[in-house]
Design a protein around this motif. Structure first.
Motif, PDB file in Angstrom:
ATOM      1  N   TYR A   1       0.020  10.964   2.140  1.00 22.81           N
ATOM      2  CA  TYR A   1      -0.740  11.807   1.221  1.00 22.81           C
ATOM      3  C   TYR A   1      -0.776  11.313  -0.221  1.00 22.81           C
ATOM      4  O   TYR A   1      -1.716  11.602  -0.950  1.00 22.81           O
ATOM      5  CB  TYR A   1      -0.205  13.249   1.239  1.00 22.81           C
ATOM      6  N   VAL A   2       0.219  10.578  -0.681  1.00 22.32           N
ATOM      7  CA  VAL A   2       0.237  10.128  -2.072  1.00 22.32           C
ATOM      8  C   VAL A   2      -0.647   8.896  -2.220  1.00 22.32           C
ATOM      9  O   VAL A   2      -0.529   7.940  -1.453  1.00 22.32           O
ATOM     10  CB  VAL A   2       1.674   9.810  -2.530  1.00 22.32           C
ATOM     11  N   SER A   3      -1.546   8.928  -3.193  1.00 28.03           N
ATOM     12  CA  SER A   3      -2.400   7.773  -3.441  1.00 28.03           C
ATOM     13  C   SER A   3      -1.629   6.716  -4.227  1.00 28.03           C
ATOM     14  O   SER A   3      -0.835   7.042  -5.110  1.00 28.03           O
ATOM     15  CB  SER A   3      -3.662   8.181  -4.214  1.00 28.03           C
ATOM     16  N   VAL A   4      -1.865   5.465  -3.895  1.00 27.46           N
ATOM     17  CA  VAL A   4      -1.222   4.336  -4.569  1.00 27.46           C
ATOM     18  C   VAL A   4      -2.306   3.515  -5.253  1.00 27.46           C
ATOM     19  O   VAL A   4      -3.266   3.070  -4.616  1.00 27.46           O
ATOM     20  CB  VAL A   4      -0.432   3.457  -3.570  1.00 27.46           C
ATOM     21  N   ILE A   5      -2.169   3.344  -6.552  1.00 27.35           N
ATOM     22  CA  ILE A   5      -3.151   2.628  -7.362  1.00 27.35           C
ATOM     23  C   ILE A   5      -2.610   1.228  -7.652  1.00 27.35           C
ATOM     24  O   ILE A   5      -1.511   1.077  -8.176  1.00 27.35           O
ATOM     25  CB  ILE A   5      -3.423   3.369  -8.689  1.00 27.35           C
ATOM     26  N   LYS A   6      -3.390   0.202  -7.319  1.00 25.68           N
ATOM     27  CA  LYS A   6      -2.973  -1.188  -7.522  1.00 25.68           C
ATOM     28  C   LYS A   6      -4.000  -1.920  -8.371  1.00 25.68           C
ATOM     29  O   LYS A   6      -5.194  -1.930  -8.049  1.00 25.68           O
ATOM     30  CB  LYS A   6      -2.808  -1.908  -6.172  1.00 25.68           C
TER      31      LYS A   6
ATOM     32  N   ALA B   1       0.837  -1.204   0.000  1.00 24.64           N
ATOM     33  CA  ALA B   1       0.000   0.000   0.000  1.00 24.64           C
ATOM     34  C   ALA B   1       0.870   1.252   0.000  1.00 24.64           C
ATOM     35  O   ALA B   1       1.640   1.481  -0.918  1.00 24.64           O
ATOM     36  CB  ALA B   1      -0.953  -0.033   1.195  1.00 24.64           C
ATOM     37  N   ASN B   2       0.800   2.046   1.061  1.00 20.29           N
ATOM     38  CA  ASN B   2       1.387   3.389   1.052  1.00 20.29           C
ATOM     39  C   ASN B   2       2.677   3.444   1.844  1.00 20.29           C
ATOM     40  O   ASN B   2       2.899   2.650   2.753  1.00 20.29           O
ATOM     41  CB  ASN B   2       0.377   4.391   1.630  1.00 20.29           C
ATOM     42  N   ASP B   3       3.515   4.437   1.491  1.00 20.89           N
ATOM     43  CA  ASP B   3       4.695   4.708   2.317  1.00 20.89           C
ATOM     44  C   ASP B   3       4.747   6.168   2.767  1.00 20.89           C
ATOM     45  O   ASP B   3       5.755   6.643   3.248  1.00 20.89           O
ATOM     46  CB  ASP B   3       5.990   4.317   1.598  1.00 20.89           C
ATOM     47  N   ASN B   4       3.640   6.888   2.572  1.00 19.95           N
ATOM     48  CA  ASN B   4       3.467   8.193   3.200  1.00 19.95           C
ATOM     49  C   ASN B   4       1.976   8.447   3.344  1.00 19.95           C
ATOM     50  O   ASN B   4       1.151   7.624   2.938  1.00 19.95           O
ATOM     51  CB  ASN B   4       4.173   9.312   2.413  1.00 19.95           C
TER      52      ASN B   4
END
Length: 869
Positions: A139-144, A134-137
């Motif tokens: 605020y940035v969205s991660v699309i999978k 998933a995420n590593d911050n």
């Protein structure tokens, strides 16, 4: 009769799912999924409840947060009710940013799903892994992407952690409605094929999510409903890192104790079935054929018995064409909630990759069934034999008023009418079958399909044909009837005799790397060039990092040194990786934070005000093992980018070329790309204000259009040709400032927008002018064509792909119609939001004659007066 045909066309179109195109936001961000449909196992505070788990939204305290520290053994979940069965292909996640006051996010998660909210299944990828990064911050969205996709109504997202931590999440789901209504199928398990001299093919249903007992699959869905059709050679797969035969489920004749494979299908409700489509392999020289016949029985309810009158269908076997194909089985508009079909072998092996059903979910009550049965012919015929059923209202409760002869006469009349209708239906199915197999010569015989954007009527007519035909709004299955040659665009040489002549012409011959910007005018090039398919030039469209490469007048790097690069060397350690945007053969594109970049660049740098926070940048990075040619191409791209300086063009900010890996750092915008931005919004109205739905105004759309035309005007002034202009390549900041970029081609999110040529190069054919596809000619005039398609995207709010109802091969064939210019070409329809004068401007961009298209200067001057200053 016409209504019946329309229902068949619509059902056929709806039943086919393409995961590459089924990627629409389902409503978390824009509010279409209501608060009461979003629940959770727990919440930390009222202000971090599940209703606040909406991607890119900052309501409440900014996200859903489960209560307390999340332990590695915990199972906390966020649940979404989608309201109907849905084909889910993509998941997007974010952490809790809360206007720079939050920092909680999940690094991993699992997905559970359910059709009814009672029985839950765990998603796993094609290699069996259940956990997704998933995420590593915050605020940035991660699309999978989900490989395989999920068919379900209820979704649970379960954050996973390796150590106790606080977790918060925001979410968006992407997909489209599952119109089939199929909730499970049962079948014998697939088998191993061990032919001498060939690899072992495992033909099992590897993604099946139901029970697997005693070599029988039951109660689930799998590869037969994942939208991936197998190729002609069943050993060749569409996925990477899987075994031969992966795309097919197959059985050997005689291994099941009978000459058939029995499958049962269960649906969400009782439906009126018109047909079943089975994608089957036909590699007959390897002992694989489509089924010889099929018999389907029906259950109106799950607790009922199977009806005694099955529908039977015999296929026409083909020992000449080994191509895999869909076989359409008419089901006679029978009512049922479950089907049992027995597929009879025609050879040693039978293999399926997809099965879909066409039906109406409104069931017509039936009391009397009239069966019209045709015996099977002794020899194969092109017209299938079926058992057709037609229903009439019951008459058993009608009173006897002494008019029995009249009643009998009426009944006889009704029966005769029904027989006529049955005959017409059978004839229609026969015609459809012939059309489905017919080569493209039908178009040459002056039979055309007239498509109307303003009505739901399909009219077959002979000339005269209107000079410009719009793409229709309602779904249908085919526009063009394609030969197998169109599976490979090189077949254009055979299909278009005009294109098969040698391109021995002038210096104007079209190539991708060096467009005709200095040698002759577009009109002269058009007059003097003989069309050819520039297959050898295609590779250079994509740069070494996967992004698009501008075409420019002759530029070499033979003597290119560090002093030729006009931008400064940035300290590499100040680039903090955030997300991989895309990749190519020799490099990648990353989203990074650049610490101290404004101070490094000094005053006048084209950077947004970040209030002291790190600046988001896009970093193109060349891998250390890249070839010398790739390094030269990368340096050439740096030189090209360093020459660009315009408010509406992404600029090169700095480089890291003193050591490997070579990097170039360009601008990136907070709002991401224009396609994603617009697809998540609606037109501004009282309703959008009242419901707090993200909205844009007509003025906003016009402002965006003017900025893109301004940026392209600048590129044209330098004789630069972009070659991949589209909304996915336009970035947007918070003030709706547009900057044209070039790395949409490298992003997996937009892979469906590109057509791969023989596994080597990708082309944005839905945005390309006819001369670019057929001649390999990219000029400013072809960019103008792409600008017209980009305008169309903007004024449809990017809700659909251009020519969304056409396959890639059909788009290529439509290009041939532009070349012939016989009035059969299909244009994009006029968007509802688009003023008529603006659509007329789009149509001018798509003019067949290159010289008649407007220039970017003319487009800019035409659009600018419409923007409110």
């Amino acid at each position: 009769m016409l209504l019946y045909l329309l229902l068949v066309f619509q059902a056929n179109a709806n039943a086919q799912i393409d995961p590459a195109h089924c990627r629409y936001p389902l409503g978390m961000e824009d509010g279409r999924i209501k608060d009461h449909d979003i629940t959770a196992s727990s919440q930390w505070y009222e202000t971090t409840g599940p209703q606040y788990a909406r991607l890119n939204r900052e309501e409440g305290d900014g996200a859903w947060c489960p209560a307390g520290l999340l332990q590695p053994s915990d199972t906390q979940y966020l649940q979404v009710d989608l309201g109907q069965l849905t084909f889910l292909t993509v998941v997007g996640t974010q952490g809790r940013y809360a206007r720079n006051s939050g920092k909680e996010f999940a690094r991993m998660y699992r997905l559970n799903y359910s059709h009814d909210g009672q029985l839950w299944r765990s998603w796993k990828n094609r290699l069996g892994n259940k956990t997704m990064e998933a995420n590593d911050n915050a605020y940035v969205s991660v699309i999978k992407d989900l490989h395989p996709p999920i068919i379900s109504r209820y979704i649970r997202l379960i954050p996973v952690t390796k150590m106790p931590t606080t977790v918060c999440m925001r979410l968006e789901l992407y997909g489209c409605p599952w119109h089939d209504g199929l909730t499970s199928y049962s079948s014998p398990e697939g088998q191993l094929m061990m032919p001498p001299g060939y690899p072992i093919a495992s033909l099992n249903d590897s993604t099946y999510d139901g029970a697997h007992e005693r070599r029988k699959l039951s109660g689930g869905l799998g590869q037969l409903t994942d939208g991936v059709t197998g190729q002609d050679d069943f050993l060749v797969t569409r996925q990477y890192h899987v075994w031969p035969g992966y795309d097919y489920v197959g059985w050997r004749n005689g291994s099941l104790g009978s000459g058939y494979v029995e499958m049962e299908f269960v649906f969400d409700k009782q439906r009126n079935f018109t047909s079943m489509k089975v994608h089957s392999n036909n590699m007959f020289y390897r002992g694989v054929k489509i089924f010889s016949s099929v018999s389907c029985s029906f259950k109106p309810r799950l607790i009922a018995n199977w009806e005694t009158e099955p529908v039977e269908f015999r296929t026409v076997l083909d020992d000449r064409n080994p191509s895999a194909r869909y076989v359409t089985v008419p089901l006679g508009r029978r009512n049922a909630k479950a089907l049992r079909c027995r597929f009879h072998f025609a050879d040693v092996w039978m293999m399926f990759s997809e099965i879909s059903f066409q039906s109406a979910d409104t069931v017509i009550p039936t009391q009397i069934t009239l069966a019209v049965t045709s015996p099977w012919p002794k020899e194969e015929s092109s017209m299938p034999t079926t058992h057709k059923t037609v229903t009439t209202p019951s008459t058993k409760d009608q009173p006897d008023d002494g008019n029995t002869p009249i009643l009998i006469g009426c009944l006889v009349t009704i029966i005769l009418l029904l027989v006529v209708i049955i005959f017409l239906i059978l004839w229609c199915q026969y015609v459809c079958k012939v059309l489905e197999k017919a080569p493209r010569r039908i178009l040459e015989e002056e039979v055309t399909v007239r498509l109307s954007s303003s009505s739901d009527t399909i009219i077959l007519q002979t000339p005269p044909v209107p000079p410009r035909v719009s793409q229709m709004d309602h779904p249908y299955e085919r526009v063009f009837l394609l030969d197998p040659q169109y599976q490979d665009p090189a077949g254009l040489r055979n299909k278009l005799p005009e294109l098969s002549r040698s391109a021995e012409t002038s210096a104007c011959g079209g190539g991708y790397a060096e467009p005709d910007v200095t040698q002759c005018t577009p009109h002269q090039c058009f007059q003097s060039s003989v069309p050819h398919y520039a297959e050898t030039d295609i590779v250079s469209l994509q740069g070494v990092t996967g992004s698009n490469m501008y075409a420019v007048p002759a530029l070499t790097v033979d003597s290119l040194t560090r002093k030729d690069i006009s931008v400064a060397e940035f300290p590499r350690h100040r680039l903090l990786f955030r997300e991989k945007l895309g990749e190519g053969q020799f490099g990648e594109v990353h989203l990074c934070e650049a610490e101290g970049l404004p101070e490094f660049l000094g005053e006048g740098a084209p950077l947004p005000d970040r209030d002291g926070r790190p600046v988001l940048v896009a970093v193109k990075q060349l891998r250390a093992d890249a070839t010398n040619n790739a390094r030269n191409d990368f340096l050439k791209e740096i030189k090209i980018m360093s020459r660009l300086n315009d408010p509406n063009i992404i600029q090169l900010l700095c480089v890291c070329v003193s050591s490997d890996p070579l990097c170039m750092v360009t601008e990136y915008m907070d709002n991401g790309d224009l396609n994603m931005f617009l697809s998540q919004r609606e037109m501004e109205s009282t309703l959008t204000h009242a419901n707090n739905i993200p909205a844009v105004s007509l003025s906003d759309l016009l402002h965006m259009s003017v900025q893109i035309s301004s940026g392209m005007r600048y590129l044209a002034s330098l004789n630069f040709v972009h070659r991949d202009l589209a909304t996915r390549n336009c970035l947007l900041d918070r003030r709706l400032t547009i900057k044209i970029a070039d790395f949409g081609m490298s992003r997996n999110l937009y892979s469906s927008d590109y057509y791969r040529i023989q596994g080597r190069a990708v082309l944005p054919i839905r945005w390309m002018a006819w001369e670019s596809i057929l001649l390999g000619k990219f000029t400013t005039a072809s960019d103008v064509w792409a600008f017209g398609v980009t305008l169309w995207e903007i004024f449809t709010l990017c809700k659909e792909q251009p020519y969304s109802l056409l396959s890639d091969e059909q788009v290529i064939e439509n290009t041939g119609e532009f070349f012939r210019n016989q009035g059969r070409q299909i244009f994009l329809y006029a968007p509802l939001l688009c003023p008529p004068s603006l659509f007329e401007l789009m149509m001018r961009c798509w003019d067949r004659d290159i010289a008649d298209r407007p220039t970017f200067e003319g487009l800019y001057q035409a659009l600018r007066p419409h923007v409110v200053q």
